[in-house]
Design an enzyme around this catalytic site. Structure first.
Site, PDB file in Angstrom:
ATOM      1  N   LYS A  41       0.844  -1.196   0.000  1.00 14.94           N
ATOM      2  CA  LYS A  41       0.000   0.000   0.000  1.00 14.94           C
ATOM      3  C   LYS A  41       0.879   1.246   0.000  1.00 14.94           C
ATOM      4  CE  LYS A  41      -0.397  -0.064   5.036  1.00 14.94           C
ATOM      5  NZ  LYS A  41      -1.300  -0.111   6.198  1.00 14.94           N
ATOM      6  N   TYR A 261      14.469  30.849   8.334  1.00 14.08           N
ATOM      7  CA  TYR A 261      13.236  31.507   8.762  1.00 14.08           C
ATOM      8  C   TYR A 261      13.204  31.668  10.271  1.00 14.08           C
ATOM      9  CZ  TYR A 261      11.069  31.023   4.153  1.00 14.08           C
ATOM     10  OH  TYR A 261      10.772  31.133   2.825  1.00 14.08           O
TER      11      TYR A 261
END
Length: 371
Positions: A41, A261
């Site tokens: 999956k 940042y």
């Protein structure tokens, strides 16, 4: 072998197909005489089901598990006609006919899923095979004890829905000593007794390393196939994924200079920094800001400042001045830093690190057995 998703990307993800093959064979031997199925999956946990599934098929795997119908359709295209494909989440309403027409096996997890699948069987006048999931204590998917008992007293269910597999899922298989494992096994054994002759499955990757009583008829190997040990008992698995990224700029900064940042990191003295071309858009967690690292020739290079969308910055002051240049690569996953190492630094699990790796990496599939 390389794909062309992003052939000129700043980062490179190398997937070792021979390691996947070796891990499958180790797991298959571990759970024998039970069959070993493969959970592919989420695009084989982010590594590319179209590449991984055929390798597993050729290694002897005949049972595959996905989460959604769309994954089953894509997987069938990769596998050809070989292999049974089970859909773990069952089916969204209205998808039953497509699933039946394609020959997939839905895992029925609720009374409503059972009712819709039975309705299609009655409409078509033919039995439709399925798997049935029992909730043995995880409280996530599966029928509770009352719903299971109701089905066993319904003769029509057995005619309309011949069961290919009875399954449940362990909540604590990564903790071998947790008493919840034995409790779930006991509840599942009681449910199995109501469906004599139906193959059973409880073991995931972690369960494959629990005692033989957990292996039942089919084990569902997932994260262990991809090289991450599911518990402390797992030994002998080979790493599958390696990740590197290029240096896009090198600079020197003086004391008092902020980085990234928010300027969360401020240098206390002169430092040499390298900006690396990978960020959270590539699946490299922002939670590694100020905590994680890259590596170069066995030397740890700590991340300073915040991980950005497309880049991060590492401190290379410990390296000789000529050790790294723009265009060189540093290691993010490899001999110096495992999936579990990164997950630990990010405060998460190896599953999340692996499945979040983005599509901008240049992907290189290598197979030593084919060379």
């Amino acid at each position: 072998m390389a794909n062309d998703v992003c052939a000129t990307g700043s980062s490179r993800l190398t997937i070792d197909l021979d390691a996947i093959r070796a891990n499958y064979r180790l797991l298959a031997a571990r759970v024998a005489p039970a069959a070993c199925g493969a959970v592919v999956k989420a695009d084989a946990y982010g590594l590319g089901a179209a590449w991984v599934a055929p390798v597993l098929r050729d290694a002897g795997c005949g049972i595959f598990f996905v989460a959604q119908l769309c994954e089953a359709i894509a997987l069938r295209a990769a596998l050809g006609t070989a292999g049974d494909i089970f859909i773990l989440n069952g089916l969204d309403p209205g998808c039953e006919a497509l699933c039946a027409d394609r020959g997939f096996v839905p895992v029925l997890n609720s009374a409503s899923q059972v009712a819709r699948w039975r309705a299609l069987a009655r409409e078509r006048g033919s039995a439709l095979p399925a798997a049935l999931q029992i909730d043995s204590g995880m409280s996530r998917l599966g029928l509770d004890a009352a719903a299971v008992e109701a089905l066993t007293g319904d003769a029509g269910f057995a005619r309309e829905v011949p069961l290919r597999l009875l399954m449940t899922h362990l909540a604590c298989a990564d903790e071998p000593g947790n008493p919840a494992n034995a409790a779930q096994l006991a509840r599942f054994a009681a449910a199995r007794a109501l469906f004599p002759g139906v193959p059973a499955s409880i073991a995931n990757s972690g369960g494959s390393f629990l005692p033989d009583g957990f292996h039942c008829d089919v084990a569902r190997a997932g994260i262990a196939l991809y090289g991450a040990p599911p518990s402390a008992l797992a030994e002998g698995l080979r790493p599958v994924a390696a990740l590197s990224a290029r240096v896009i700029q090198i600079r020197e900064i003086g004391a008092g200079t902020g980085v990234g940042y928010g300027l969360d990191y401020v240098a206390s003295e002169r430092r040499r920094l390298a900006t690396i071309g990978i960020g959270y858009a590539d699946g490299w967690p922002r939670h590694l800001s100020g905590r994680g690292a890259a590596w170069h020739r066995g030397q740890r290079l700590p991340i300073v400042g915040r991980v950005s969308m497309d880049s991060l910055t590492v401190d290379i002051s410990s390296l000789p001045d000529d050790a790294l240049a723009e265009g060189d690569s540093v290691e993010l996953l490899g001999p110096s830093q495992s999936l579990d190492d990164v997950a630990g630094d990010a405060g998460t699990i190896s599953y999340e690190i692996l499945t979040q790796l983005g599509r901008r990496h240049r992907r290189l599939y290598v197979d030593g057995a084919q060379q």
